[in-house]
Write an enzyme that holds these catalytic residues in place. Structure first.
Site, mmCIF file in Angstrom:
data_model
loop_
_atom_site.group_PDB
_atom_site.id
_atom_site.type_symbol
_atom_site.label_atom_id
_atom_site.label_comp_id
_atom_site.label_asym_id
_atom_site.label_seq_id
_atom_site.Cartn_x
_atom_site.Cartn_y
_atom_site.Cartn_z
ATOM 1 N N TYR A 70 0.822 -1.211 0.000
ATOM 2 C CA TYR A 70 0.000 0.000 0.000
ATOM 3 C C TYR A 70 0.857 1.263 0.000
ATOM 4 C CZ TYR A 70 -4.024 -2.918 1.293
ATOM 5 O OH TYR A 70 -5.023 -3.854 1.326
ATOM 6 N N LYS A 89 4.919 -13.939 5.540
ATOM 7 C CA LYS A 89 5.151 -14.980 4.530
ATOM 8 C C LYS A 89 6.651 -14.951 4.240
ATOM 9 C CE LYS A 89 3.380 -17.924 1.518
ATOM 10 N NZ LYS A 89 2.553 -19.092 1.792
ATOM 11 N N ASP A 110 -0.973 -17.915 5.478
ATOM 12 C CA ASP A 110 -1.967 -18.892 4.989
ATOM 13 C C ASP A 110 -2.347 -19.881 6.098
ATOM 14 O OD1 ASP A 110 0.698 -19.495 4.627
ATOM 15 O OD2 ASP A 110 0.437 -20.691 2.831
ATOM 16 N N ASP A 153 -5.055 -5.917 6.407
ATOM 17 C CA ASP A 153 -6.315 -5.499 5.791
ATOM 18 C C ASP A 153 -7.227 -6.720 5.609
ATOM 19 O OD1 ASP A 153 -8.229 -4.037 4.507
ATOM 20 O OD2 ASP A 153 -7.079 -3.688 2.678
#
Ligand code: NAD
Length: 368
Positions: A125, A192, A225, A249
């Site tokens: 972002y 991640k 995940d 988000d």
């Protein structure tokens, strides 16, 4: 008694309705607010020719506290996100989104009480993007090819995922300080890092280092995940989550879903001395002007604002009034009707009436 100067940003879509309902319940608490109205997004574009007029930033900088309704972001074209602009310009680096179950809210779970702490200023972002076919994009792709040997397709668009040690450090510190101040036991850093070693990897390494200063708070990390799977199976195992911007988000919407949906999920964007309170949800344009949607997420953002202002007892009183309205199910919007037998569905402003009635009853019985 204290009086507070607050910048009030109704936003667009359903924003003005939920903002008005929230303004009414906040005033019914007896606390005095001087609202300074400010426009953002489409509402400002129509009036001033820009979605982010200078007056908007000036008002927030002056008052230090704002209550904001959602603002529509045109997809793919038009102006850039007003929300991203506000967070970056005012350095509102921490996005705080508590997701807890109020009895009566439609949920499959019993005891979820998760606080999502989202980094608010960087990651994907950061707003640094290269459009397909532009000369600067071609230069970037050449540089990538020269320096890494990787060939990126010439017809690619590129958005940069930027994660700094500075912003990782301050958001993780914020989460750990929050945990300490609110008697929370555990902070989980989400990433991640196995794939994105230099961005998420840096976030994780920094988080681990910062956590050493907080031996009283349990610290763990989880891959994003795996987190999604664990959240939908057993959300009560999580306490405070700290995440880079994009995961934050997405996961905060997921967590809102665990506790009854966007209609009951509040939020705050916090910097060192400025705070902007707003619900997680967006402007839901298809419901605009229908007196239909749930104002409770915005009201609970108002509760967070009261706590920020130091009006703790009033915040507790308003939160209790809202919780009673949800639990009774007699004056709830369509999204909350599932869990209470014989729930009666009403409109946005009638929910505000019901909360105000509860506040009046509580001030008659328990003087504050
Ligand atoms: P949204 O949150 O506006 O709405 C998605 C759906 O959630 C709605 O159709 C509705 O079914 C439900 N919903 C949302 N708020 C609700 C409420 N208060 N009560 C009951 N149901 C509610 O998400 P979207 O449709 O993806 O986004 C619409 C616009 O809002 C987009 O332009 C987006 O960029 C913007 N947005 C703004 C903010 C913000 O201003 N902070 C946040 C998210 C999205």
């Amino acid at each position: 008694m204290n009086a507070y100067n607050i910048t009030l940003i109704p936003g667009d879509g359903i924003g003005p309705e939920v903002t008005e309902a929230t303004r009414r319940v906040l005033e019914a608490t007896g606390v005095t607010f001087h609202w300074e109205l400010a426009y953002a997004g489409a509402a400002a574009q129509d009036r001033f020719g820009t979605p982010t007029p200078d007056d908007l930033f000036e008002s927030i900088r002056k008052n230090k506290v704002a209550l904001k309704g959602p603002v529509t972001t045109p997809i793919g074209s038009g102006f850039r996100s007003v929300n991203v602009a506000l967070r970056k310009e005012l350095d509102l680096y921490a996005c705080l989104r508590p997701c807890k179950i109020y009895p009566g809210a439609p949920t499959r779970f019993k005891d979820v009480n998760i606080v999502v702490v989202r980094e608010n200023t960087e990651d994907l972002y950061s707003g640094i993007e290269f459009e397909k076919g532009k000369p600067e994009t071609k230069r970037l792709l050449e540089l990538v090819s020269e320096t890494t040997g990787e060939v990126v397709r010439a017809d690619s668009g590129v958005s940069l995922k930027v994660i700094s040690e500075t912003c990782s450090r301050r958001i993780v510190r914020f989460a750990l300080n929050y945990a300490r101040a609110h008697q929370r036991k555990k902070v989980t850093a989400v990433h991640k890092a196995n794939i994105m070693k230099f961005s998420d990897g840096l976030f994780l390494a920094t988080a681990r280092e910062v956590a050493k200063d907080y031996p009283d708070i349990e610290f763990e990390d989880v891959i994003v995940d795996a987190l999604c799977m664990q959240l939908v199976r057993n959300p009560s195992r999580f306490d405070v989550l700290v995440l880079p911007n994009l995961y934050g988000d997405i996961i905060s919407d997921l967590c809102a879903g665990l506790v009854g949906g966007l209609g009951v999920a509040p939020g705050a964007n916090l910097g060192n001395d400025i705070a902007v309170f707003e619900p997680i949800h967006g402007s839901a344009p298809k419901y605009a002007g229908q007196n239909k949607v749930n104002p409770i997420a915005m009201m609970l953002s108002g509760v967070m604002m009261l706590r920020h202002l130091g009006e703790t007892k009033t915040a507790d009183r308003l939160e209790r009034a809202i919780a009673e309205v949800i639990a009774e199910g007699k004056n709830v919007t369509y999204d909350l009707k599932l869990n209470v037998a014989n729930a009666q569905v009403v409109g946005t402003s009638q929910v505000a009436d019901a909360v105000i009635k509860k506040l009046e009853e509580s001030s008659n019985t328990k003087p504050n």
